[in-house]
Write a protein that holds these residues in place. Sequence first.
Motif, PDB file in Angstrom:
ATOM      1  N   GLY A  37       0.815  -1.207   0.000  1.00 43.10           N
ATOM      2  CA  GLY A  37       0.000   0.000   0.000  1.00 43.10           C
ATOM      3  C   GLY A  37       0.849   1.257   0.000  1.00 43.10           C
ATOM      4  N   GLN A  38       0.190   2.385   0.223  1.00 37.34           N
ATOM      5  CA  GLN A  38       0.867   3.678   0.216  1.00 37.34           C
ATOM      6  C   GLN A  38       0.200   4.600   1.235  1.00 37.34           C
ATOM      7  OE1 GLN A  38       0.511   5.706  -3.533  1.00 37.34           O
ATOM      8  NE2 GLN A  38       1.466   7.560  -2.781  1.00 37.34           N
ATOM      9  N   VAL A  39       1.027   5.287   2.025  1.00 35.02           N
ATOM     10  CA  VAL A  39       0.519   6.294   2.953  1.00 35.02           C
ATOM     11  C   VAL A  39       0.343   7.597   2.181  1.00 35.02           C
ATOM     12  CG1 VAL A  39       0.991   7.634   5.034  1.00 35.02           C
ATOM     13  CG2 VAL A  39       1.610   5.221   4.957  1.00 35.02           C
ATOM     14  N   VAL A  40      -0.848   8.169   2.224  1.00 41.58           N
ATOM     15  CA  VAL A  40      -1.140   9.409   1.506  1.00 41.58           C
ATOM     16  C   VAL A  40      -0.771  10.606   2.374  1.00 41.58           C
ATOM     17  CG1 VAL A  40      -2.949  10.800   0.431  1.00 41.58           C
ATOM     18  CG2 VAL A  40      -2.993   8.306   0.214  1.00 41.58           C
ATOM     19  N   LYS A  41      -1.196  10.575   3.638  1.00 38.49           N
ATOM     20  CA  LYS A  41      -0.854  11.686   4.532  1.00 38.49           C
ATOM     21  C   LYS A  41      -0.980  11.262   5.987  1.00 38.49           C
ATOM     22  CE  LYS A  41      -5.490  13.686   4.602  1.00 38.49           C
ATOM     23  NZ  LYS A  41      -6.323  14.834   4.315  1.00 38.49           N
ATOM     24  N   ILE A  42      -0.221  11.957   6.818  1.00 35.34           N
ATOM     25  CA  ILE A  42      -0.322  11.805   8.264  1.00 35.34           C
ATOM     26  C   ILE A  42      -0.461  13.214   8.824  1.00 35.34           C
ATOM     27  CG2 ILE A  42       0.846  11.130  10.383  1.00 35.34           C
ATOM     28  CD1 ILE A  42       2.156   8.859   8.866  1.00 35.34           C
ATOM     29  N   GLU A  43      -1.601  13.490   9.426  1.00 36.70           N
ATOM     30  CA  GLU A  43      -1.862  14.802  10.010  1.00 36.70           C
ATOM     31  C   GLU A  43      -1.749  14.714  11.523  1.00 36.70           C
ATOM     32  OE1 GLU A  43      -5.660  16.466   9.017  1.00 36.70           O
ATOM     33  OE2 GLU A  43      -5.351  16.212   6.872  1.00 36.70           O
ATOM     34  N   GLU A  44      -0.894  15.534  12.086  1.00 35.60           N
ATOM     35  CA  GLU A  44      -0.764  15.590  13.533  1.00 35.60           C
ATOM     36  C   GLU A  44      -1.725  16.655  14.042  1.00 35.60           C
ATOM     37  OE1 GLU A  44       3.295  15.877  14.920  1.00 35.60           O
ATOM     38  OE2 GLU A  44       3.996  14.848  13.121  1.00 35.60           O
ATOM     39  N   GLU A  66      -4.128   8.775   6.429  1.00 34.79           N
ATOM     40  CA  GLU A  66      -4.882   8.303   5.271  1.00 34.79           C
ATOM     41  C   GLU A  66      -3.935   7.466   4.425  1.00 34.79           C
ATOM     42  OE1 GLU A  66      -7.143  10.169   1.450  1.00 34.79           O
ATOM     43  OE2 GLU A  66      -7.301  11.288   3.338  1.00 34.79           O
ATOM     44  N   PHE A  67      -4.424   6.309   3.983  1.00 31.70           N
ATOM     45  CA  PHE A  67      -3.570   5.381   3.245  1.00 31.70           C
ATOM     46  C   PHE A  67      -4.419   4.466   2.382  1.00 31.70           C
ATOM     47  CE2 PHE A  67      -4.503   3.988   7.515  1.00 31.70           C
ATOM     48  CZ  PHE A  67      -4.996   2.704   7.344  1.00 31.70           C
ATOM     49  N   GLY A  68      -3.753   3.776   1.478  1.00 34.38           N
ATOM     50  CA  GLY A  68      -4.417   2.808   0.613  1.00 34.38           C
ATOM     51  C   GLY A  68      -3.683   1.491   0.687  1.00 34.38           C
ATOM     52  N   GLY A  69      -4.411   0.412   0.461  1.00 33.02           N
ATOM     53  CA  GLY A  69      -3.784  -0.897   0.495  1.00 33.02           C
ATOM     54  C   GLY A  69      -4.796  -1.997   0.268  1.00 33.02           C
ATOM     55  N   PRO A  70      -4.326  -3.234   0.354  1.00 37.22           N
ATOM     56  CA  PRO A  70      -5.204  -4.377   0.132  1.00 37.22           C
ATOM     57  C   PRO A  70      -6.188  -4.562   1.294  1.00 37.22           C
ATOM     58  CG  PRO A  70      -3.034  -5.115   0.793  1.00 37.22           C
ATOM     59  CD  PRO A  70      -2.949  -3.627   0.607  1.00 37.22           C
ATOM     60  N   PRO A  71      -7.229  -5.363   1.082  1.00 32.47           N
ATOM     61  CA  PRO A  71      -8.246  -5.565   2.114  1.00 32.47           C
ATOM     62  C   PRO A  71      -7.714  -6.141   3.434  1.00 32.47           C
ATOM     63  CG  PRO A  71      -9.017  -6.405   0.004  1.00 32.47           C
ATOM     64  CD  PRO A  71      -7.577  -6.028  -0.175  1.00 32.47           C
ATOM     65  N   GLU A 102      -0.592   6.158  -7.182  1.00 35.28           N
ATOM     66  CA  GLU A 102       0.205   7.305  -7.594  1.00 35.28           C
ATOM     67  C   GLU A 102      -0.355   8.617  -7.046  1.00 35.28           C
ATOM     68  OE1 GLU A 102      -1.194   5.184 -10.293  1.00 35.28           O
ATOM     69  OE2 GLU A 102       0.465   3.926  -9.649  1.00 35.28           O
ATOM     70  N   THR A 103      -1.658   8.796  -7.132  1.00 35.03           N
ATOM     71  CA  THR A 103      -2.268  10.057  -6.710  1.00 35.03           C
ATOM     72  C   THR A 103      -2.796  10.026  -5.287  1.00 35.03           C
ATOM     73  OG1 THR A 103      -4.477   9.424  -7.485  1.00 35.03           O
ATOM     74  CG2 THR A 103      -3.024  10.518  -9.076  1.00 35.03           C
ATOM     75  N   GLY A 104      -3.102   8.821  -4.790  1.00 34.43           N
ATOM     76  CA  GLY A 104      -3.667   8.711  -3.463  1.00 34.43           C
ATOM     77  C   GLY A 104      -5.154   9.005  -3.435  1.00 34.43           C
ATOM     78  N   GLN A 105      -5.748   9.207  -4.589  1.00 33.86           N
ATOM     79  CA  GLN A 105      -7.177   9.517  -4.671  1.00 33.86           C
ATOM     80  C   GLN A 105      -7.967   8.285  -5.078  1.00 33.86           C
ATOM     81  OE1 GLN A 105      -8.306  12.596  -3.804  1.00 33.86           O
ATOM     82  NE2 GLN A 105      -6.177  12.960  -3.307  1.00 33.86           N
TER      83      GLN A 105
END
Length: 109
Positions: A37-44, A66-71, A102-105
Motif C-alpha cells: 500500500g501507500q501512505v497518503v498523509k499523516i496529520e498531527e 490516510e492510506f491505501g492498500g489491500p483488504p 500514484e495520486t492517493g485519490q
Amino acid sequence: MSQLRRYESLFIIHPDHLEEKDQVFSRLKEIVEKAGGQVVKIEEWGLKKLAYPIQKKKQGFYVLAEFGGPPELPRSLESFMRIDERVIRFVIVKLDDHFVPETGQAEAA
C-alpha cells in the motif's frame, strides 16, 4: 493482485510517549508499504483533551492517517495498534473501494 482500497485511521498516542511519535509513524508506514500500500498523509492534530480519562490520562496526541492498500491491511494495522503501548485508542475506516497509488485519490467510477 487484489483491489486496493482507501482507508483512514484516527489514533491517539499516549501523552507520556510523545517523543516516540515518529517511531509510531515509521512503523505505520512500514506496515502499509510491506502490504503493498501507500501512505497518503499523516496529520498531527496535536495534544487534545480526551472525552474521558484513558489510563488515568486526560490528554492524548491525536493523529489522522490516510492510506491505501489491500483488504488485509486493516487487520495488520489493528494488530500493531493493539499491542503498541504508545497507542491508547484507534479506529480504522474504509473510505473507498478503489485506490490509485500514484495520486492517493479514489479512482473515477
